[in-house]
Scaffold this motif. Structure first.
Motif, PDB file in Angstrom:
ATOM      1  N   ASP A 146       9.763  -3.690   3.582  1.00  0.00           N
ATOM      2  CA  ASP A 146       8.706  -4.483   4.073  1.00  0.00           C
ATOM      3  C   ASP A 146       7.691  -5.276   2.917  1.00  0.00           C
ATOM      4  OD1 ASP A 146       8.689  -3.591   6.766  1.00  0.00           O
ATOM      5  OD2 ASP A 146       8.549  -1.556   5.778  1.00  0.00           O
ATOM      6  N   VAL A 147       7.651  -6.761   3.184  1.00  0.00           N
ATOM      7  CA  VAL A 147       6.729  -7.438   2.246  1.00  0.00           C
ATOM      8  C   VAL A 147       5.317  -7.540   2.368  1.00  0.00           C
ATOM      9  CG1 VAL A 147       6.518  -9.710   1.068  1.00  0.00           C
ATOM     10  CG2 VAL A 147       8.876  -8.982   1.608  1.00  0.00           C
ATOM     11  N   VAL A 148       4.619  -7.149   1.400  1.00  0.00           N
ATOM     12  CA  VAL A 148       3.122  -6.867   1.587  1.00  0.00           C
ATOM     13  C   VAL A 148       2.146  -7.909   0.983  1.00  0.00           C
ATOM     14  CG1 VAL A 148       3.264  -4.357   2.374  1.00  0.00           C
ATOM     15  CG2 VAL A 148       2.881  -5.130  -0.053  1.00  0.00           C
ATOM     16  N   PHE A 149       2.880  -8.558  -0.042  1.00  0.00           N
ATOM     17  CA  PHE A 149       2.061  -9.426  -0.809  1.00  0.00           C
ATOM     18  C   PHE A 149       3.060 -10.605  -1.464  1.00  0.00           C
ATOM     19  CE2 PHE A 149       0.578 -10.666  -5.241  1.00  0.00           C
ATOM     20  CZ  PHE A 149      -0.425 -11.059  -4.857  1.00  0.00           C
TER      21      PHE A 149
ATOM     22  N   GLU B  63       5.866  -8.842  -3.540  1.00  0.00           N
ATOM     23  CA  GLU B  63       5.567  -7.256  -3.692  1.00  0.00           C
ATOM     24  C   GLU B  63       6.012  -6.799  -2.313  1.00  0.00           C
ATOM     25  OE1 GLU B  63       3.583  -5.100  -5.905  1.00  0.00           O
ATOM     26  OE2 GLU B  63       2.629  -6.837  -7.437  1.00  0.00           O
ATOM     27  N   SER B  64       6.838  -5.708  -2.124  1.00  0.00           N
ATOM     28  CA  SER B  64       7.069  -4.785  -1.069  1.00  0.00           C
ATOM     29  C   SER B  64       6.430  -3.567  -0.914  1.00  0.00           C
ATOM     30  CB  SER B  64       8.713  -4.659  -0.730  1.00  0.00           C
ATOM     31  OG  SER B  64       9.046  -3.673  -1.895  1.00  0.00           O
ATOM     32  N   VAL B  65       6.721  -2.751  -0.117  1.00  0.00           N
ATOM     33  CA  VAL B  65       5.875  -1.404   0.010  1.00  0.00           C
ATOM     34  C   VAL B  65       6.596  -0.565  -1.138  1.00  0.00           C
ATOM     35  CG1 VAL B  65       5.282  -0.972   2.287  1.00  0.00           C
ATOM     36  CG2 VAL B  65       7.694  -1.064   1.725  1.00  0.00           C
ATOM     37  N   LYS B  66       7.803  -0.930  -1.691  1.00  0.00           N
ATOM     38  CA  LYS B  66       8.469  -0.266  -2.751  1.00  0.00           C
ATOM     39  C   LYS B  66       8.010  -0.871  -4.085  1.00  0.00           C
ATOM     40  CE  LYS B  66      12.219  -0.654  -0.265  1.00  0.00           C
ATOM     41  NZ  LYS B  66      13.483  -0.311   0.152  1.00  0.00           N
TER      42      LYS B  66
ATOM     43  N   ALA C 186       7.582  -4.754  -6.875  1.00  0.00           N
ATOM     44  CA  ALA C 186       7.307  -6.177  -7.139  1.00  0.00           C
ATOM     45  C   ALA C 186       8.481  -6.742  -7.771  1.00  0.00           C
ATOM     46  CB  ALA C 186       6.002  -6.163  -8.329  1.00  0.00           C
TER      47      ALA C 186
ATOM     48  N   VAL D 166       9.936   1.457   5.520  1.00  0.00           N
ATOM     49  CA  VAL D 166       8.848   2.340   5.045  1.00  0.00           C
ATOM     50  C   VAL D 166       7.569   2.029   6.048  1.00  0.00           C
ATOM     51  CG1 VAL D 166       7.168   2.634   3.118  1.00  0.00           C
ATOM     52  CG2 VAL D 166       9.660   2.314   2.739  1.00  0.00           C
ATOM     53  N   MET D 167       7.439   0.944   6.130  1.00  0.00           N
ATOM     54  CA  MET D 167       6.138   0.531   6.887  1.00  0.00           C
ATOM     55  C   MET D 167       6.225   1.254   8.422  1.00  0.00           C
ATOM     56  SD  MET D 167       3.474  -1.665   6.148  1.00  0.00           S
ATOM     57  CE  MET D 167       3.998  -3.337   5.756  1.00  0.00           C
TER      58      MET D 167
ATOM     59  N   ARG E 198      -5.209  -8.589  -2.497  1.00  0.00           N
ATOM     60  CA  ARG E 198      -4.065  -8.084  -1.734  1.00  0.00           C
ATOM     61  C   ARG E 198      -2.970  -7.625  -2.544  1.00  0.00           C
ATOM     62  NH1 ARG E 198      -4.805  -6.828   3.329  1.00  0.00           N
ATOM     63  NH2 ARG E 198      -2.816  -7.142   3.929  1.00  0.00           N
ATOM     64  N   ALA E 199      -3.180  -8.070  -4.105  1.00  0.00           N
ATOM     65  CA  ALA E 199      -2.093  -7.570  -4.923  1.00  0.00           C
ATOM     66  C   ALA E 199      -2.168  -6.019  -5.217  1.00  0.00           C
ATOM     67  CB  ALA E 199      -1.959  -8.297  -6.091  1.00  0.00           C
ATOM     68  N   PRO E 200      -1.183  -5.404  -4.957  1.00  0.00           N
ATOM     69  CA  PRO E 200      -0.973  -3.778  -5.231  1.00  0.00           C
ATOM     70  C   PRO E 200      -1.021  -3.970  -6.784  1.00  0.00           C
ATOM     71  CG  PRO E 200       0.875  -4.425  -3.709  1.00  0.00           C
ATOM     72  CD  PRO E 200       0.357  -5.712  -4.557  1.00  0.00           C
TER      73      PRO E 200
ATOM     74  N   ARG F  45       0.185  -1.259  -9.250  1.00  0.00           N
ATOM     75  CA  ARG F  45       1.378   0.087  -9.139  1.00  0.00           C
ATOM     76  C   ARG F  45       0.958   0.945 -10.445  1.00  0.00           C
ATOM     77  NH1 ARG F  45       4.828  -0.885  -4.739  1.00  0.00           N
ATOM     78  NH2 ARG F  45       4.510  -3.211  -4.137  1.00  0.00           N
TER      79      ARG F  45
ATOM     80  N   PHE G  33       0.937  -0.113  -1.583  1.00  0.00           N
ATOM     81  CA  PHE G  33       0.228  -0.461  -0.152  1.00  0.00           C
ATOM     82  C   PHE G  33       0.203   0.715   0.755  1.00  0.00           C
ATOM     83  CE2 PHE G  33       0.213  -2.900   3.858  1.00  0.00           C
ATOM     84  CZ  PHE G  33      -0.463  -3.546   3.548  1.00  0.00           C
TER      85      PHE G  33
ATOM     86  N   ARG H 252       0.193  -8.530 -14.092  1.00  0.00           N
ATOM     87  CA  ARG H 252       0.801  -9.644 -14.585  1.00  0.00           C
ATOM     88  C   ARG H 252      -0.021 -10.471 -15.327  1.00  0.00           C
ATOM     89  NH1 ARG H 252       2.964  -8.501  -9.578  1.00  0.00           N
ATOM     90  NH2 ARG H 252       1.375  -9.520  -8.413  1.00  0.00           N
TER      91      ARG H 252
END
Lengths: 118, 378
Positions: free
Chosen positions: A31-34, A54-57, A59, B42-43, B305-307, B309, B332, B358
């Motif tokens: 799932d892409v979130v960003f 970026e996905s849930v998993k 970048a 996952v979502m 919105r950028a995770p 990590r 997320f 980044r």
């Protein structure tokens, strides 16, 4: 439709090349979130990191598939990154102008890409 | 990818065939081939767990029985010498969170232990399993037999419908409260059940004998409320619940106090308590309990919105300033619908911090944990 080893699809639309990622890539990412898009009117060289996805998993980057100029980006993906999973072929990331469209001939066609991903 | 194990080196779960049949994407994790996600992704798996019930295979974790040689009191005293936790005061039928510490006050592993009347059952992290068993064997040999349980699967059923689902198999679970444990007979053999988990939801962890585990899992999965959930959603669920993950948010360099786990150290083990100290690293941990740690694990909420990590460096200013912390888990949060993270900053830090993503410093807020309210049945 043409394909790169980086799992991008390329579609010629008039004098521009439309770029997105393949269903296979979207499925692998999850799932892409960003999504972060490049600035329009950016000159890019093949292999440049032009988008962040970026996905849930994790970048990942989308690399410029060719030398050229980014002429348009799909702002819809910033608001709704999930479109990349829902409709990978519709969810284009950017459009680019290249000097010579014949460079696309070196890329994989659909059958070759299907073999590539096994 | 570094440190990637060859599939042939990996152990398989007892329910491996079921995971493959369900379309699980199997990846190496802590020496096992584990389902990271199923076709739902996952979502959806995360949201399903919060809305109904998710079934997780956590059989990679270590289940260990500590059987006292003399009495439970000797075993409790021996176990208390390894952890800053009240073991002796845990009544039969109850489970508690524990931490093995080292001489510097760092955390060797975090764990759950249950008083099952005439012995303790300990559940430890998969990656630390061998070291934990060696640690317990070395230090508890005089007071207990350390008996790894190797013929049982461990399944977690989590979410608001977990009770309804599990009651169809063992109705007695309705009477259990958060952190109660029970052994209940079922068509699938004797189930060792605790009302606990690691998602922030009400739910259960169920140890089932290998012979009945597959049928037990299938019986649960046949229920409308229950869906299989992989490691990916397990991680986003525990992150939203503010729960630390060993090897990421806590390790042998972080103390329980810095990790925000001071609540796990009961009064009786603290300065002035009847059994104060007497565990590895007691001097430092007790000192930090009274004077506060230098750095503290906190929630970090990126403004954009950028995770952010794991490994993201935290700064105290948008430019210049100090690199004064780091993200230890981030991603997320599907229920929060925003990027969330946790990490360490100097104690007392509030307000805005900047995470370097980044090459750019992006603002984030220091926030209390959890991100998503927990719903334990206390």
């Amino acid at each position: 439709m043409k394909y790169t080893k980086e799992h991008e699809w390329l579609r010629v639309d008039g004098d521009v090349v439309v770029v997105g990622i393949t269903a296979h890539a979207a499925e692998q990412l999850g799932d892409v979130v960003f999504v972060e898009l490049p600035e329009p009117e950016t000159q890019v060289v093949e292999g440049d990191e032009v988008c962040v996805i970026e996905s849930v998993k994790a970048a990942s980057d989308i690399l410029a598939p060719l030398d050229g100029e980014i002429v348009a980006v799909n702002e819809k993906l910033v608001k709704a990154p999930g479109l990349v999973n829902e409709d990978p072929l519709g969810a284009w990331f950017f459009k680019m102008k290249v000097e010579d469209l014949s460079v696309l001939d070196d890329l994989m066609d659909e059958d070759e890409y299907a073999d590539f991903i096994g | 990818m570094t440190g990637e194990a060859r599939v042939s080196d990996l152990q398989r779960l007892g329910l491996h065939d079921l995971h493959v049949e369900l379309g699980g994407r199997m990846v190496p994790f802590a020496g096992y081939e584990m389902p990271v996600q199923y076709p739902a992704g996952v979502m959806k798996e995360h949201l399903h767990t919060r809305a109904a019930a998710g079934l997780f295979d956590v059989s990679h974790m270590g289940q260990v029985i500590l059987r006292p040689r003399a009495g439970m009191a000797d075993l409790a005293a021996g176990f208390e010498a390894l952890m800053p936790v009240d073991v002796a005061g845990l009544p039969p039928g109850r489970q508690r969170y524990g931490l093995f510490t080292n001489d510097r006050g760092g955390i060797l592993d975090d764990l759950m232990f249950a008083n099952r009347g005439d012995h303790l059952l300990v559940v430890v992290n998969a990656a630390c399993k061998a070291a934990d068993i060696a640690h317990m064997t070395a230090h508890l040999a005089d007071v207990a037999e350390v008996l790894p349980v190797t013929d049982r699967a461990l399944l977690a059923l989590q979410g608001p419908a977990a009770e309804t689902a599990l009651m169809r198999i063992v109705p007695e679970v309705a009477a259990m409260r958060f952190m109660d444990v029970a052994v209940l007979d079922s068509a699938f053999g004797a189930l060792w059940i605790s009302r606990s988990g690691y998602t922030g939801e009400d739910g259960f962890e169920v140890s089932a004998p290998d012979a009945g585990a597959d049928a037990f899992a299938r019986a649960l999965l046949a229920m409308d409320e229950v869906a299989p959930i992989g490691l990916g959603a397990r991680d986003s669920l525990r992150l939203e619940a503010g729960l630390p993950l060993y090897g990421h948010d806590i390790d042998d360099q972080t103390t329980p106090v810095a990790a925000g786990l001071g609540w796990a150290i009961q009064k009786v083990r603290r300065t002035g308590g009847a059994r104060a100290g007497g565990f590895p690293g007691a001097a430092r941990i007790l000192d930090e309990l009274s004077t506060g740690p230098l750095a503290l694990r906190v929630g970090i909420r990126p403004e954009g919105r950028a995770p952010m990590r794991e490994g993201t460096v935290l700064w105290d200013a948008p430019e210049g300033g100090r690199n004064f912390g780091a993200i230890t888990s981030g991603g997320f949060g599907p229920s929060v619908d925003a990027p969330i993270a946790m990490g360490y900053v100097p104690a007392g830090t509030t307000g805005t911090v900047w995470g370097e993503v980044r090459g750019r410093r992006l603002p984030a807020q220091v926030v209390p944990l959890p991100f998503h309210p927990t719903t334990y049945k206390r």
